[in-house]
Design a protein around this motif. Sequence first.
Motif, PDB file in Angstrom:
ATOM      1  N   TYR A  48       0.828  -1.206   0.000  1.00  0.00           N
ATOM      2  CA  TYR A  48       0.000   0.000   0.000  1.00  0.00           C
ATOM      3  C   TYR A  48       0.861   1.253   0.000  1.00  0.00           C
ATOM      4  N   ASN A  49       1.880   1.277   0.856  1.00  0.00           N
ATOM      5  CA  ASN A  49       2.730   2.463   0.958  1.00  0.00           C
ATOM      6  C   ASN A  49       3.623   2.645  -0.257  1.00  0.00           C
ATOM      7  N   ARG A  52       1.364   4.213  -2.731  1.00  0.00           N
ATOM      8  CA  ARG A  52       1.079   5.595  -2.337  1.00  0.00           C
ATOM      9  C   ARG A  52       2.249   6.504  -2.708  1.00  0.00           C
ATOM     10  N   GLY A 136      -3.601   2.215  -2.765  1.00  0.00           N
ATOM     11  CA  GLY A 136      -2.348   2.938  -2.575  1.00  0.00           C
ATOM     12  C   GLY A 136      -2.161   4.044  -3.591  1.00  0.00           C
TER      13      GLY A 136
END
Length: 216
Positions: A48-49, A52, A136
């Motif tokens: 997810y990060n 992102r 993300g």
Amino acid sequence: MTDTVSLASMFMIGLLGAGHCLGMCGGFSAALAMAVDSKKKPSILLVYNICRIASYTVAGLLIGSLGYWGSEYFLLSPWLGMLAGVLLLLMGLYIAEWWKLLIVLERLGHLIWRRIQPFASRSLPVKTGRQVLVAGMIWGWLPCCLVYSALAYAATAATPLKSAAMRLLFGLGTAPAVLLGGTFATGLSRWLQRSALKQLMGLILILFGLWVLWSG
């Protein structure tokens, strides 16, 4: 030297804005962590990060192209340099909670977010790897004055690639707070919300801004 300071300051903006990042994205990270199996939690949060931060980098490349075009054809380079210093000052004042003028950027960001939000809603609740990727990439555009201020600062870079690198480092600076927020949201948030800590973080950014204005 200026390029090095710009890259370092972008990382510091992300790192020093940890309290704000946790407030904006930490809740989603925590919800994401609770929605998946405990064994998969670290990998899900990591993916997810990464997505992102990738969205931050792509936005940096796009805004950097506009900034480069303005510098080359409209001789805006000196003005963009001054803008960089002013934005650093305003970000420091915002983080220290001495003056929140940058909240205007967050309100403008809501105009963009309204168009993206339907896609974000479809990725929740996260149950598949594809949904994590989408979440993300989309959450990187969340209306956040710190994110959009960093984007405006990246527009002052000399080239689109440097702008993308600045945003990449900004994203990496935010990563510790958002990653830890997925597991230790309450305790970490309490610690980061301490007034003295926020003022110290803001003061460091203000000094960065003054240095950029002076060197310009």
